[in-house]
Design a protein around this motif. Structure first.
Motif, PDB file in Angstrom:
ATOM      1  N   ILE A   1       0.868  -1.177   0.000  1.00  0.00           N
ATOM      2  CA  ILE A   1       0.000   0.000   0.000  1.00  0.00           C
ATOM      3  C   ILE A   1       0.909   1.233   0.000  1.00  0.00           C
ATOM      4  CG2 ILE A   1      -1.855   1.221   1.175  1.00  0.00           C
ATOM      5  CD1 ILE A   1      -2.572  -1.624   0.169  1.00  0.00           C
ATOM      6  N   VAL A   2       0.758   2.099  -1.013  1.00  0.00           N
ATOM      7  CA  VAL A   2       1.701   3.197  -1.251  1.00  0.00           C
ATOM      8  C   VAL A   2       0.917   4.485  -1.491  1.00  0.00           C
ATOM      9  CG1 VAL A   2       3.631   3.974  -2.677  1.00  0.00           C
ATOM     10  CG2 VAL A   2       3.263   1.521  -2.330  1.00  0.00           C
ATOM     11  N   THR A   3       1.357   5.585  -0.873  1.00  0.00           N
ATOM     12  CA  THR A   3       0.691   6.868  -1.124  1.00  0.00           C
ATOM     13  C   THR A   3       0.934   7.288  -2.573  1.00  0.00           C
ATOM     14  OG1 THR A   3       2.611   8.116  -0.392  1.00  0.00           O
ATOM     15  CG2 THR A   3       0.954   7.603   1.277  1.00  0.00           C
ATOM     16  N   PRO A   4      -0.009   8.039  -3.175  1.00  0.00           N
ATOM     17  CA  PRO A   4       0.126   8.419  -4.593  1.00  0.00           C
ATOM     18  C   PRO A   4       1.438   9.141  -4.895  1.00  0.00           C
ATOM     19  CG  PRO A   4      -2.084   8.884  -3.827  1.00  0.00           C
ATOM     20  CD  PRO A   4      -1.304   8.483  -2.613  1.00  0.00           C
ATOM     21  N   GLU A   5       1.900  10.017  -3.964  1.00  0.00           N
ATOM     22  CA  GLU A   5       3.117  10.781  -4.244  1.00  0.00           C
ATOM     23  C   GLU A   5       4.383   9.923  -4.205  1.00  0.00           C
ATOM     24  OE1 GLU A   5       1.922  11.580   0.112  1.00  0.00           O
ATOM     25  OE2 GLU A   5       0.942  11.378  -1.857  1.00  0.00           O
ATOM     26  N   LYS A   6       4.287   8.738  -3.604  1.00  0.00           N
ATOM     27  CA  LYS A   6       5.462   7.864  -3.544  1.00  0.00           C
ATOM     28  C   LYS A   6       5.400   6.711  -4.552  1.00  0.00           C
ATOM     29  CE  LYS A   6       6.491   8.753   1.355  1.00  0.00           C
ATOM     30  NZ  LYS A   6       6.634   8.160   2.717  1.00  0.00           N
ATOM     31  N   ALA A   7       4.288   6.599  -5.254  1.00  0.00           N
ATOM     32  CA  ALA A   7       4.090   5.459  -6.142  1.00  0.00           C
ATOM     33  C   ALA A   7       5.112   5.422  -7.277  1.00  0.00           C
ATOM     34  CB  ALA A   7       2.668   5.476  -6.703  1.00  0.00           C
TER      35      ALA A   7
END
Length: 749
Positions: free
Chosen positions: A330-336
């Motif tokens: 599970i990854v935040t959009p800014e770190k994807a």
């Protein structure tokens, strides 16, 4: 063919579904319909069937496993307990260690190489998912009769699979067991353990939180291997009349896993994940439902974006596939984007397959059509809970009354000598180097003790020498005679093995291997063993951090011996102060620690000489075990002993033989006045160890044992190239070594 969408399912309530073929009971199927308010789609049915299987849901064992939490001893060392991929323990200096043992029993019988290899791969990913670098593996193994033709098929394949996968990963295999018994014929036990190391701040948990966060599947492509896999295979008794219960075993690729490990560790280093889960039993069904269930919202998944090896796979098959070397993050959009960059760098396929939603449902779509709409907790954590009936079997009293004390004993020194040679060269007591030589035990350069030592030990920190020791033990013969005591004896032996190497025991993991839970006698064995283990851990102060239950280990009506395997992890401040088992210095004094009673029930002597199993196992005194451990640890730390070896299978003569052969030095043994030489040599009383003490330390060592109230009897000296039991017999080491080392290669030739 019409796609079975949630809308279609609601409109076609009477469509027949293959719930029984998928291993569900009728009441379970009816409960699924009640949860959803309609019949499940084919994809939903697939998910519930694998997640509600015995292997994944623990539906027959949950009511008993609760004791591990209810009776858990208070300790500051436990950082993460039961319920996550693996437990985590504080070992000091900011380091944390995670470890766990699991089973891959049934797949390893169907396809020994891949079954065992993927068992290693799966447990390594469990450890990786906690945020740790895997540093070592161990494998407690049980096979059928050593001379049975099928053992020649299963054992070499299992050993090759463990060695092939672990060696390719570059992980040292530092311990375990190899046990033969006819009860495991047709149902070998292949348990796998992994240890990982991290800093406290690096711990990661399996949860999906944060609306809009991306669900990223990365690792190998999804294939048709292992569809249903261990989740179905390990949830019913083997029966040749039911080939549907023998689905394809997973196929492993250790080189892909190695890339996955390094890729994941770099992702952790850059703090790119909010939650992570490996894909093992039940595959995507498990990863998505468990992540969503443990999180604070829902999840939407586009199943048709999953990278496939086989384009013909149906949605149900994709959800059930247990293809190896896969993880879900599970990854935040800014770190994807950075997450995907690192995956590309390591040549690891990574795909955004969905996102976390603000709802409470797990929704899965196939080419835009909804095929799954479920409350995730009902899939992952709210499956059936059975209070299976259990009853002490009628034959238990008869078995315990058949005391080993009545068996004929050697009457002369010559007979005693002959039986010593037979016991130490029997398959269970003989050297396992044929097995362990196929494993790389020293890769990474941090292994300081490995098989055949009492415990495996690895260095955690190069500067300080901080290290951890791990041992696994379990005696199915003892547990058959008395499951409660048998489980405590397994705990005590593993605890003692760790202490014998100089490490302080901290926590345990376990793998509980039993027959069918639908048999009240087996369920009684399970209930008693679980109670014994929970009580024992409470007394010793070693919490259960997690583990595995493996049921249905039987062929037809014949169950294996109850086999609770217990792994104990301990910490040592400086591995340079470890205690090996080898007698290496002539003139050192041999001391027997603990009390020896006439305890032969379930012993190696009764098995090898008389093919007998009956009576009661050795008595358990956990306070004595704790005292013995304190003495062994203190003696190691203060330089009072140069070697230590616990006494267990085969008794004193087995321990002395192993320590003499390991060090290349003989021993003169003096039988204390009033002691029966036979009992001294072959009794398997618990709470004992043999140590070699430098003469300069004898007074200090005796004073310590005396002050703490531990019996310490001087029984001999390290000397020459012969084991000489004075007044009875002598055997040159060369004569002992030949059969001891030749047995296993001879059986497998």
């Amino acid at each position: 063919m019409t796609l079975d969408t949630t809308k279609h399912a609601a409109q076609t309530p009477d469509t027949a579904q293959p719930w029984a073929e998928l291993g569900l009971k009728q009441d379970e199927y009816e409960r699924i319909r009640a949860i959803l308010g309609r019949r499940p789609t084919g994809a939903e049915l697939a998910m519930y069937s694998v997640m509600w299987s015995e292997h994944c849901s623990y539906k027959s064992s949950k009511v008993h496993l609760r004791q591990f939490g209810e009776k858990a001893p208070e300790t500051d060392a436990l950082l993460v307990g039961i319920g996550e991929n693996a437990g985590v323990v504080d070992v000091g200096q900011g380091y944390a260690v995670t470890f766990k043992v699991e089973s891959h029993n049934h797949p390893s019988y169907v396809e020994p190489y891949q079954g065992a290899a993927t068992g290693v791969g799966g447990i390594v990913r469990d450890i990786l998912a906690m945020g740790a670098r895997p540093v070592a593996v161990m494998d407690p193994l049980r096979f059928g009769a050593a001379d049975h033709p099928d053992t020649k098929r299963v054992l070499p394949g299992v050993v090759a699979g463990i060695g092939g996968y672990g060696n390719c990963l570059g992980l040292p295999n530092i311990g375990g067991e190899v046990v033969f018994d006819a009860c495991y014929q047709g149902n070998p036990l292949v348990n796998a353990l992994c240890v990982g190391v991290m800093k406290h701040e690096d711990i990661h948990l399996a949860k999906a939180s944060g609306t809009g966060n991306k669900v990223i599947l990365y690792g190998a492509r999804t294939g048709g291997d292992g569809i249903g896999g261990v989740s179905v295979l390990a949830s019913e008794t083997f029966d040749d009349s039911k080939p549907t219960k023998r689905p394809a075993v997973q196929v492993g690729d250790p080189f892909q896993e190695k890339l996955l490990i390094e890729c994941t560790l770099e992702i952790f280093k850059e703090d790119l994940v909010e939650g992570i889960q490996d894909l093992g039993g039940a595959g995507l069904s498990c990863a998505t439902s468990e992540l969503a269930s443990a999180g604070s919202g829902g999840m939407r998944v586009e199943l048709d974006t999953v990278p496939l090896r086989d384009s013909s796979l149906s949605p149900e098959e994709i959800l059930m596939s247990e293809s190896q070397e896969r993880m879900c993050a599970i990854v935040t959009p800014e770190k994807a984007d950075r997450f995907l960059e690192i995956c590309e760098k390591w040549d690891v396929i990574a795909t955004v397959i969905g996102e976390v939603t603000d709802g409470e449902r797990l929704e899965i779509f196939w080419h835009g059509e909804q095929i799954v709409d479920v409350p995730p907790r009902t899939v992952a954590h709210e499956g059936p809970v059975y209070e299976r009936p259990y009853a002490r079997p009628d034959w238990q009293d008869t078995l315990q009354a058949d005391d080993a004390g009545k068996l004929p004993r050697p009457a002369t020194g010559d007979e005693l000598r002959e039986q010593v040679l037979r016991v130490i060269s029997a398959p269970n007591q003989a050297s396992k180097s044929w097995v362990t030589d196929q494993y790389d035990r020293f890769v990474q350069g941090n292994t300081v003790l490995a098989q055949p030592e009492d415990s495996g030990m690895v260095r955690v920190d190069e500067e300080t020498g901080l290290g951890v020791a791990v041992a696994t033990d379990g005696n199915g013969r003892f547990a058959k005679l008395d499951p409660y005591a048998g489980a405590q004896l397994a705990l005590a032996e593993s605890y003692r093995n760790v202490a014998a190497s100089g490490a302080k025991p901290l926590a345990i993991s376990n793998c509980l291997n039993f027959g069918s839970p639908e048999d009240p006698a087996v369920m009684w064995q399970f209930a008693e063993a679980t109670r014994g283990l929970a009580d024992g851990c409470q007394t010793l102060g070693t919490p259960v951090t997690g583990g595995n239950v493996s049921l249905y280990n039987q062929t037809g009506e014949t169950a294996i011996h109850p086999t609770p395997v217990v792994a104990v992890l301990g910490v040592i401040d400086d591995v340079a102060r470890r205690t090996p088992m080898a007698f290496a210095e002539e003139g050192q004094l041999l001391y027997l620690l603990g009390d020896t009673a006439e305890e032969l029930g379930g012993s190696a002597w009764s098995q090898v000489i008389h093919d007998h199993l009956g009576g009661l196992p050795p008595k358990v005194d956990l306070e004595r075990e704790r005292l013995l451990a304190e003495i062994l640890i203190s003696a190691s730390r203060d330089g009072m002993v140069d070697a230590a070896h616990d006494l267990s299978d085969g008794g004193l003569i087995q321990a002395v033989t192993e320590s003499c052969l390991r060090g290349g030095k003989g021993a003169r043994i003096v039988v204390p006045d009033g002691t029966d030489p036979f009992v001294l040599l072959f009794s398997e009383s618990a709470g004992r160890a043999v140590v070699s003490v430098p003469r300069s330390e004898e007074i200090r060592f005796n004073d310590m044992c005396g002050a703490r109230g531990l019996p310490a009897t001087r029984i001999g000296v390290v000397d020459g190239e012969t084991i000489d039991v004075q007044g009875q017999f002598s055997i040159p080491l060369a004569e002992l070594r030949e059969p001891y080392e030749a047995t296993i290669p001879g059986l497998l030739a």
